[in-house]
Design a protein around this motif. Structure first.
Motif, mmCIF file in Angstrom:
data_model
loop_
_atom_site.group_PDB
_atom_site.id
_atom_site.type_symbol
_atom_site.label_atom_id
_atom_site.label_comp_id
_atom_site.label_asym_id
_atom_site.label_seq_id
_atom_site.Cartn_x
_atom_site.Cartn_y
_atom_site.Cartn_z
ATOM 1 N N ASN A 2 38.126 33.607 34.160
ATOM 2 C CA ASN A 2 38.632 34.015 35.464
ATOM 3 C C ASN A 2 37.908 35.262 35.952
ATOM 4 O O ASN A 2 37.572 36.146 35.169
ATOM 5 C CB ASN A 2 40.125 34.309 35.384
ATOM 6 C CG ASN A 2 40.929 33.075 35.060
ATOM 7 O OD1 ASN A 2 40.496 31.961 35.373
ATOM 8 N ND2 ASN A 2 42.075 33.246 34.434
ATOM 9 N N ARG A 3 37.707 35.332 37.248
ATOM 10 C CA ARG A 3 37.095 36.514 37.838
ATOM 11 C C ARG A 3 38.104 37.643 37.874
ATOM 12 O O ARG A 3 39.296 37.425 38.063
ATOM 13 C CB ARG A 3 36.636 36.232 39.263
ATOM 14 C CG ARG A 3 35.498 35.243 39.312
ATOM 15 C CD ARG A 3 34.926 35.201 40.665
ATOM 16 N NE ARG A 3 33.794 36.118 40.637
ATOM 17 C CZ ARG A 3 33.114 36.494 41.679
ATOM 18 N NH1 ARG A 3 33.452 36.067 42.860
ATOM 19 N NH2 ARG A 3 32.104 37.306 41.568
ATOM 20 N N ARG A 4 37.614 38.841 37.690
ATOM 21 C CA ARG A 4 38.482 40.015 37.731
ATOM 22 C C ARG A 4 38.898 40.287 39.167
ATOM 23 O O ARG A 4 38.078 40.237 40.081
ATOM 24 C CB ARG A 4 37.733 41.221 37.179
ATOM 25 C CG ARG A 4 38.567 42.454 37.128
ATOM 26 C CD ARG A 4 37.810 43.571 36.473
ATOM 27 N NE ARG A 4 38.632 44.758 36.525
ATOM 28 C CZ ARG A 4 38.237 45.921 36.129
ATOM 29 N NH1 ARG A 4 37.039 46.073 35.638
ATOM 30 N NH2 ARG A 4 39.034 46.957 36.201
ATOM 31 N N LYS A 5 40.172 40.554 39.364
ATOM 32 C CA LYS A 5 40.684 40.842 40.699
ATOM 33 C C LYS A 5 40.903 42.344 40.828
ATOM 34 O O LYS A 5 41.553 42.955 39.994
ATOM 35 C CB LYS A 5 41.998 40.108 40.935
ATOM 36 C CG LYS A 5 41.840 38.608 40.935
ATOM 37 C CD LYS A 5 43.157 37.923 41.165
ATOM 38 C CE LYS A 5 42.988 36.421 41.109
ATOM 39 N NZ LYS A 5 44.244 35.712 41.278
ATOM 40 N N PHE A 6 40.344 42.893 41.873
ATOM 41 C CA PHE A 6 40.522 44.309 42.146
ATOM 42 C C PHE A 6 41.620 44.467 43.181
ATOM 43 O O PHE A 6 41.640 43.754 44.188
ATOM 44 C CB PHE A 6 39.221 44.929 42.674
ATOM 45 C CG PHE A 6 38.121 44.937 41.661
ATOM 46 C CD1 PHE A 6 38.071 45.908 40.687
ATOM 47 C CD2 PHE A 6 37.139 43.964 41.672
ATOM 48 C CE1 PHE A 6 37.062 45.928 39.750
ATOM 49 C CE2 PHE A 6 36.124 43.968 40.739
ATOM 50 C CZ PHE A 6 36.085 44.954 39.769
ATOM 51 N N LYS A 7 42.507 45.386 42.939
ATOM 52 C CA LYS A 7 43.549 45.604 43.928
ATOM 53 C C LYS A 7 43.011 46.522 45.025
ATOM 54 O O LYS A 7 42.105 47.324 44.803
ATOM 55 C CB LYS A 7 44.802 46.206 43.288
ATOM 56 C CG LYS A 7 44.645 47.612 42.778
ATOM 57 C CD LYS A 7 45.963 48.130 42.263
ATOM 58 C CE LYS A 7 45.854 49.621 42.006
ATOM 59 N NZ LYS A 7 47.101 50.224 41.691
ATOM 60 N N ASP A 8 43.546 46.357 46.200
ATOM 61 C CA ASP A 8 43.145 47.204 47.310
ATOM 62 C C ASP A 8 43.736 48.589 47.106
ATOM 63 O O ASP A 8 44.940 48.735 46.889
ATOM 64 C CB ASP A 8 43.640 46.621 48.638
ATOM 65 C CG ASP A 8 42.958 45.306 48.953
ATOM 66 O OD1 ASP A 8 41.795 45.129 48.540
ATOM 67 O OD2 ASP A 8 43.583 44.460 49.607
ATOM 68 N N ILE A 9 42.878 49.597 47.167
ATOM 69 C CA ILE A 9 43.354 50.962 46.990
ATOM 70 C C ILE A 9 42.934 51.804 48.182
ATOM 71 O O ILE A 9 41.935 51.514 48.849
ATOM 72 C CB ILE A 9 42.822 51.590 45.678
ATOM 73 C CG1 ILE A 9 41.308 51.520 45.619
ATOM 74 C CG2 ILE A 9 43.426 50.925 44.475
ATOM 75 C CD1 ILE A 9 40.708 52.226 44.441
ATOM 76 N N GLU A 10 43.692 52.823 48.422
ATOM 77 C CA GLU A 10 43.398 53.730 49.520
ATOM 78 C C GLU A 10 42.291 54.682 49.113
ATOM 79 O O GLU A 10 42.082 54.954 47.943
ATOM 80 C CB GLU A 10 44.664 54.527 49.892
ATOM 81 C CG GLU A 10 45.797 53.673 50.403
ATOM 82 C CD GLU A 10 45.481 52.998 51.713
ATOM 83 O OE1 GLU A 10 44.806 53.622 52.558
ATOM 84 O OE2 GLU A 10 45.900 51.851 51.898
ATOM 85 N N ILE A 11 41.596 55.204 50.091
ATOM 86 C CA ILE A 11 40.492 56.136 49.844
ATOM 87 C C ILE A 11 41.005 57.393 49.131
ATOM 88 O O ILE A 11 40.295 57.972 48.316
ATOM 89 C CB ILE A 11 39.846 56.481 51.206
ATOM 90 C CG1 ILE A 11 38.572 55.721 51.497
ATOM 91 C CG2 ILE A 11 39.578 57.910 51.394
ATOM 92 C CD1 ILE A 11 37.500 55.526 50.576
ATOM 93 N N ASP A 12 42.206 57.824 49.396
ATOM 94 C CA ASP A 12 42.744 59.041 48.788
ATOM 95 C C ASP A 12 43.079 58.857 47.311
ATOM 96 O O ASP A 12 43.257 59.834 46.601
ATOM 97 C CB ASP A 12 43.994 59.511 49.537
ATOM 98 C CG ASP A 12 43.673 59.916 50.964
ATOM 99 O OD1 ASP A 12 42.508 60.288 51.226
ATOM 100 O OD2 ASP A 12 44.574 59.866 51.816
#
Length: 68
Positions: A2-12
């Protein structure tokens, strides 16, 4: 596999970044971004990797202290 899933994170929320992320953050070229990172002493060496990373908080603090 399975491909690794990156969670959406804020710039801060980002603590360190590579040179490409630093260039985007500063809106500058690679050489200028590297010079600012060196002056801010922001380079971070992570174990088990040869890739250079940079501490964003140190860069922001350096810019805040040295801006006119």
């Amino acid at each position: 596999m399975n491909r690794r899933k990156f969670k959406d994170i804020e710039i801060d929320e980002i603590l360190i970044t590579d040179i490409d992320g630093l260039c985007k953050m500063l809106s500058m070229g690679k050489q200028t971004a590297l010079k600012i990172a060196q002056l801010a002493e922001a380079q971070v060496q992570l174990p088990c990797t040869k890739l250079k990373r940079y501490n964003i908080d140190k860069v922001r603090a350096y810019i805040s202290e040295n801006s006119f």
